[in-house]
Design a protein around this motif. Structure first.
Motif, PDB file in Angstrom:
ATOM      1  N   VAL A   1      49.026  42.103  32.080  1.00 20.05           N
ATOM      2  CA  VAL A   1      47.788  41.994  31.304  1.00 20.05           C
ATOM      3  C   VAL A   1      46.852  40.954  31.928  1.00 20.05           C
ATOM      4  O   VAL A   1      45.625  41.088  31.875  1.00 20.05           O
ATOM      5  CB  VAL A   1      48.121  41.704  29.823  1.00 20.05           C
ATOM      6  N   ASP A   2      47.408  39.949  32.539  1.00 20.03           N
ATOM      7  CA  ASP A   2      46.624  38.910  33.220  1.00 20.03           C
ATOM      8  C   ASP A   2      45.766  39.543  34.318  1.00 20.03           C
ATOM      9  O   ASP A   2      44.544  39.326  34.384  1.00 20.03           O
ATOM     10  CB  ASP A   2      47.618  37.887  33.804  1.00 20.03           C
ATOM     11  N   GLY A   3      46.402  40.341  35.154  1.00 17.19           N
ATOM     12  CA  GLY A   3      45.674  41.013  36.224  1.00 17.19           C
ATOM     13  C   GLY A   3      44.600  41.930  35.671  1.00 17.19           C
ATOM     14  O   GLY A   3      43.473  41.972  36.185  1.00 17.19           O
ATOM     15  N   ALA A   4      44.934  42.651  34.595  1.00 17.37           N
ATOM     16  CA  ALA A   4      43.978  43.602  34.006  1.00 17.37           C
ATOM     17  C   ALA A   4      42.746  42.851  33.464  1.00 17.37           C
ATOM     18  O   ALA A   4      41.604  43.306  33.632  1.00 17.37           O
ATOM     19  CB  ALA A   4      44.661  44.391  32.895  1.00 17.37           C
ATOM     20  N   ILE A   5      42.983  41.710  32.829  1.00 21.67           N
ATOM     21  CA  ILE A   5      41.870  40.938  32.256  1.00 21.67           C
ATOM     22  C   ILE A   5      40.972  40.378  33.371  1.00 21.67           C
ATOM     23  O   ILE A   5      39.739  40.470  33.294  1.00 21.67           O
ATOM     24  CB  ILE A   5      42.417  39.815  31.336  1.00 21.67           C
ATOM     25  N   HIS A   6      41.585  39.846  34.415  1.00 18.70           N
ATOM     26  CA  HIS A   6      40.776  39.315  35.522  1.00 18.70           C
ATOM     27  C   HIS A   6      40.011  40.440  36.234  1.00 18.70           C
ATOM     28  O   HIS A   6      38.852  40.256  36.601  1.00 18.70           O
ATOM     29  CB  HIS A   6      41.660  38.548  36.511  1.00 18.70           C
ATOM     30  N   ARG A   7      40.649  41.582  36.402  1.00 20.62           N
ATOM     31  CA  ARG A   7      39.957  42.708  37.056  1.00 20.62           C
ATOM     32  C   ARG A   7      38.772  43.170  36.230  1.00 20.62           C
ATOM     33  O   ARG A   7      37.681  43.372  36.734  1.00 20.62           O
ATOM     34  CB  ARG A   7      40.905  43.896  37.249  1.00 20.62           C
ATOM     35  N   ALA A   8      38.982  43.312  34.930  1.00 23.48           N
ATOM     36  CA  ALA A   8      37.917  43.841  34.070  1.00 23.48           C
ATOM     37  C   ALA A   8      36.830  42.801  33.820  1.00 23.48           C
ATOM     38  O   ALA A   8      35.655  43.149  33.672  1.00 23.48           O
ATOM     39  CB  ALA A   8      38.517  44.316  32.747  1.00 23.48           C
ATOM     40  N   GLY A   9      37.202  41.538  33.767  1.00 24.71           N
ATOM     41  CA  GLY A   9      36.233  40.482  33.437  1.00 24.71           C
ATOM     42  C   GLY A   9      35.479  39.952  34.642  1.00 24.71           C
ATOM     43  O   GLY A   9      34.428  39.324  34.493  1.00 24.71           O
ATOM     44  N   GLY A  10      36.030  40.182  35.835  1.00 24.91           N
ATOM     45  CA  GLY A  10      35.362  39.731  37.056  1.00 24.91           C
ATOM     46  C   GLY A  10      35.637  38.273  37.386  1.00 24.91           C
ATOM     47  O   GLY A  10      36.365  37.582  36.669  1.00 24.91           O
ATOM     48  N   PRO A  11      35.026  37.789  38.490  1.00 25.56           N
ATOM     49  CA  PRO A  11      35.370  36.486  39.076  1.00 25.56           C
ATOM     50  C   PRO A  11      35.015  35.270  38.227  1.00 25.56           C
ATOM     51  O   PRO A  11      35.540  34.184  38.474  1.00 25.56           O
ATOM     52  CB  PRO A  11      34.594  36.461  40.404  1.00 25.56           C
ATOM     53  N   ALA A  12      34.162  35.437  37.238  1.00 24.87           N
ATOM     54  CA  ALA A  12      33.762  34.271  36.418  1.00 24.87           C
ATOM     55  C   ALA A  12      34.959  33.673  35.687  1.00 24.87           C
ATOM     56  O   ALA A  12      35.018  32.461  35.455  1.00 24.87           O
ATOM     57  CB  ALA A  12      32.682  34.682  35.422  1.00 24.87           C
ATOM     58  N   ILE A  13      35.934  34.515  35.343  1.00 25.69           N
ATOM     59  CA  ILE A  13      37.107  34.011  34.613  1.00 25.69           C
ATOM     60  C   ILE A  13      37.950  33.134  35.527  1.00 25.69           C
ATOM     61  O   ILE A  13      38.345  32.021  35.150  1.00 25.69           O
ATOM     62  CB  ILE A  13      37.952  35.169  34.026  1.00 25.69           C
ATOM     63  N   LEU A  14      38.183  33.605  36.744  1.00 24.79           N
ATOM     64  CA  LEU A  14      38.995  32.834  37.692  1.00 24.79           C
ATOM     65  C   LEU A  14      38.299  31.517  38.045  1.00 24.79           C
ATOM     66  O   LEU A  14      38.931  30.467  38.158  1.00 24.79           O
ATOM     67  CB  LEU A  14      39.247  33.660  38.952  1.00 24.79           C
ATOM     68  N   GLU A  15      36.992  31.596  38.180  1.00 25.06           N
ATOM     69  CA  GLU A  15      36.212  30.384  38.471  1.00 25.06           C
ATOM     70  C   GLU A  15      36.410  29.344  37.360  1.00 25.06           C
ATOM     71  O   GLU A  15      36.620  28.163  37.622  1.00 25.06           O
ATOM     72  CB  GLU A  15      34.741  30.780  38.531  1.00 25.06           C
ATOM     73  N   ALA A  16      36.352  29.803  36.115  1.00 26.80           N
ATOM     74  CA  ALA A  16      36.538  28.896  34.970  1.00 26.80           C
ATOM     75  C   ALA A  16      37.971  28.350  34.943  1.00 26.80           C
ATOM     76  O   ALA A  16      38.195  27.182  34.610  1.00 26.80           O
ATOM     77  CB  ALA A  16      36.219  29.637  33.672  1.00 26.80           C
ATOM     78  N   CYS A  17      38.922  29.198  35.316  1.00 27.40           N
ATOM     79  CA  CYS A  17      40.324  28.751  35.357  1.00 27.40           C
ATOM     80  C   CYS A  17      40.507  27.699  36.445  1.00 27.40           C
ATOM     81  O   CYS A  17      41.213  26.699  36.252  1.00 27.40           O
ATOM     82  CB  CYS A  17      41.253  29.929  35.609  1.00 27.40           C
TER      83      CYS A  17
END
Ligand code: ADP
Length: 168
Positions: A32-48
């Protein structure tokens, strides 16, 4: 508070906050982690990454929760929580219950009216579906919350059925 059990892809939910079954690195993974990052785009990883550079240098501890942007998702926030890895030898259910409580606490703090949860720890982390479902439903019911709409969004039949039984 209403609890709903749904079968489907959590990234498609129209809710204020989507909970992610993250790992403590916060830097993405499978499931589910991968699915959320894929669907939400790079802004989530940047915030993480920003969280890892600041408050969570050692990573997010198991049982805790922290929010980021939801990027391109319909939701406003992603709440990342780290479930415990299933153990035969050690009872880690308090940590799994804590994931749900802490996520709801963060959601209420943000003012989220609706929250969608996946089955935390029930994938790669190996938690048996029946037990994961009971802990999840009991934790949410016992905690109570200002969040009006709590949804469990389950990706496969076995886990979905276990949640239906736990909520029944
Ligand atoms: P964990 O490492 O906490 O076990 P996983 O992501 O491996 O996390 O699995 C948690 C649960 O999320 C599993 O039941 C898995 O089937 C489910 N899952 C995977 N993708 C999705 C998705 N897109 N929406 C909802 N649930 C999902």
């Amino acid at each position: 508070m209403a609890i709903t059990i749904l079968r489907g892809d959590i990234t498609r939910q129209r809710v204020d906050a989507i909970v992610n079954a993250a790992n403590s690195s916060l830097l993405g993974g499978g499931g589910v982690d991968g699915a959320i990052h894929r669907a939400g785009g790079p802004a989530i990883l940047e915030a993480c990454r920003a969280l890892r550079a600041g408050e969570y240098r050692q990573g997010l501890p198991t049982g805790q929760a922290v929010a980021t942007t939801a990027g391109r998702l319909d939701a406003r926030w992603v709440i990342h929580t780290v479930g415990p890895v299933w153990s035969r030898d050690e009872d880690r259910s308090a940590l799994l219950a804590s994931c749900y409580r802490e996520s709801l606490r963060v959601a209420a703090e943000l003012g989220a009216a609706s929250v969608a949860f996946p089955a935390v720890s029930a994938g790669v982390y190996g938690w048996p579906a029946e037990s994961a479902a009971r802990i999840a439903v009991d934790a949410v019911r016992a905690h109570g919350t200002e969040v009006d709409d709590v949804r469990f969004v389950l990706f496969n039949d076995e886990v979905y059925a276990a949640f239906e039984r736990a909520a029944g």
